[in-house]
Design a protein around this motif. Sequence first.
Motif, short mmCIF file in Angstrom:
data_model
loop_
_atom_site.label_atom_id
_atom_site.label_comp_id
_atom_site.label_asym_id
_atom_site.label_seq_id
_atom_site.Cartn_x
_atom_site.Cartn_y
_atom_site.Cartn_z
N LEU A 120 -8.27 1.62 0.62
CA LEU A 120 -7.66 1.83 -0.70
C LEU A 120 -8.31 0.91 -1.74
CD1 LEU A 120 -3.93 2.20 -1.39
CD2 LEU A 120 -5.12 0.35 -2.48
N ILE A 121 -8.49 -0.34 -1.40
CA ILE A 121 -9.11 -1.30 -2.32
C ILE A 121 -10.56 -0.90 -2.60
CG2 ILE A 121 -9.91 -3.69 -2.55
CD1 ILE A 121 -7.30 -4.46 -0.97
N GLU A 122 -11.29 -0.51 -1.54
CA GLU A 122 -12.68 -0.10 -1.72
C GLU A 122 -12.79 1.16 -2.58
OE1 GLU A 122 -14.33 0.05 2.23
OE2 GLU A 122 -14.36 -2.14 2.38
N GLU A 123 -11.75 1.98 -2.59
CA GLU A 123 -11.70 3.17 -3.43
C GLU A 123 -11.32 2.82 -4.87
OE1 GLU A 123 -8.73 5.47 -1.41
OE2 GLU A 123 -10.02 5.82 0.32
N GLY A 124 -10.97 1.55 -5.11
CA GLY A 124 -10.58 1.11 -6.45
C GLY A 124 -9.16 1.50 -6.82
N ARG A 125 -8.28 1.63 -5.82
CA ARG A 125 -6.92 2.10 -6.08
C ARG A 125 -5.84 1.07 -5.77
NH1 ARG A 125 -7.40 8.24 -3.75
NH2 ARG A 125 -9.24 8.72 -4.95
N GLY A 126 -6.16 -0.20 -5.75
CA GLY A 126 -5.19 -1.18 -5.31
C GLY A 126 -4.57 -2.04 -6.38
N HIS A 127 -4.58 -1.62 -7.63
CA HIS A 127 -4.11 -2.49 -8.70
C HIS A 127 -2.71 -2.17 -9.21
CE1 HIS A 127 -8.04 -4.28 -8.78
NE2 HIS A 127 -8.55 -3.07 -8.77
N ASP A 128 -2.24 -0.97 -9.00
CA ASP A 128 -0.96 -0.53 -9.53
C ASP A 128 -0.01 -0.22 -8.37
OD1 ASP A 128 0.44 2.41 -10.25
OD2 ASP A 128 0.69 0.85 -11.77
N GLU A 129 1.22 -0.72 -8.45
CA GLU A 129 2.16 -0.54 -7.34
C GLU A 129 2.41 0.91 -7.00
OE1 GLU A 129 6.73 -1.58 -6.01
OE2 GLU A 129 5.75 -2.88 -7.47
N ALA A 130 2.59 1.75 -8.02
CA ALA A 130 2.84 3.17 -7.76
C ALA A 130 1.65 3.82 -7.06
CB ALA A 130 3.16 3.90 -9.06
N GLU A 131 0.47 3.44 -7.48
CA GLU A 131 -0.75 3.99 -6.87
C GLU A 131 -0.88 3.52 -5.42
OE1 GLU A 131 -5.12 4.76 -8.60
OE2 GLU A 131 -4.50 2.66 -8.62
N ILE A 132 -0.57 2.26 -5.18
CA ILE A 132 -0.62 1.73 -3.81
C ILE A 132 0.39 2.48 -2.94
CG2 ILE A 132 -0.15 -0.28 -2.35
CD1 ILE A 132 -1.15 -2.02 -4.71
N ARG A 133 1.61 2.64 -3.40
CA ARG A 133 2.63 3.37 -2.63
C ARG A 133 2.16 4.79 -2.31
NH1 ARG A 133 7.56 1.20 -1.95
NH2 ARG A 133 8.09 -0.61 -3.20
N LYS A 134 1.58 5.45 -3.29
CA LYS A 134 1.10 6.82 -3.10
C LYS A 134 0.03 6.87 -2.02
CE LYS A 134 -1.34 10.53 -5.45
NZ LYS A 134 -2.01 10.93 -6.69
N HIS A 135 -0.95 6.00 -2.12
CA HIS A 135 -2.10 6.06 -1.21
C HIS A 135 -1.84 5.39 0.14
CE1 HIS A 135 -4.72 8.15 -3.95
NE2 HIS A 135 -4.21 7.39 -4.91
#
Length: 163
Positions: free
Chosen positions: A123-138
């Motif tokens: 998830l972090i390598e995809e650039g998706r780890g900064h927002d809580e909602a985005e983290i929960r989704k992924h």
Amino acid sequence: MNTQDSHTAPAPGVTLLVNGTRHHLAIGPEVTLLDALRERLNLTGAKKGCDLGQCGACTVILDGKRVNSCLVLAARAQDRPITTIEGLAADGRLHPLQQAFITHDAFQCGYCTPGQIMSGVALIEEGRGHDEAEIRKHMSGNLCRCGAYANIIAAIREAAART
């Protein structure tokens, strides 16, 4: 009549590139990547949870993407880079997300932790780890029966901020 010399025929099985090391395994085409990792290579970090691809305990990174290794045949991973939890630490130092899991106490029983970390790394390598909602989704494909989600999210946010 078989014209092929038995000495030159390739050995049956699969060659897996796991954590930077090539392994030739004499296994059948029905063996899952999870079973090859656990039973043949003794890499037991990926856990066999549901064996249906629903819990995420068996998550590994294959070709830079997170996959449920219980759903991938080992033969489909032939010669493709695979990273397991055992391959994250480098030079005696934990991966930043592994350290963040410790710092944030992001596990209780620990059974899901390797899969959570591997999914979080991807998830972090995809650039998706900064927002809580985005983290929960992924991270929704990784279940924690102990309910350590708030701490898992905090750990991912910290590690993502460092990258």
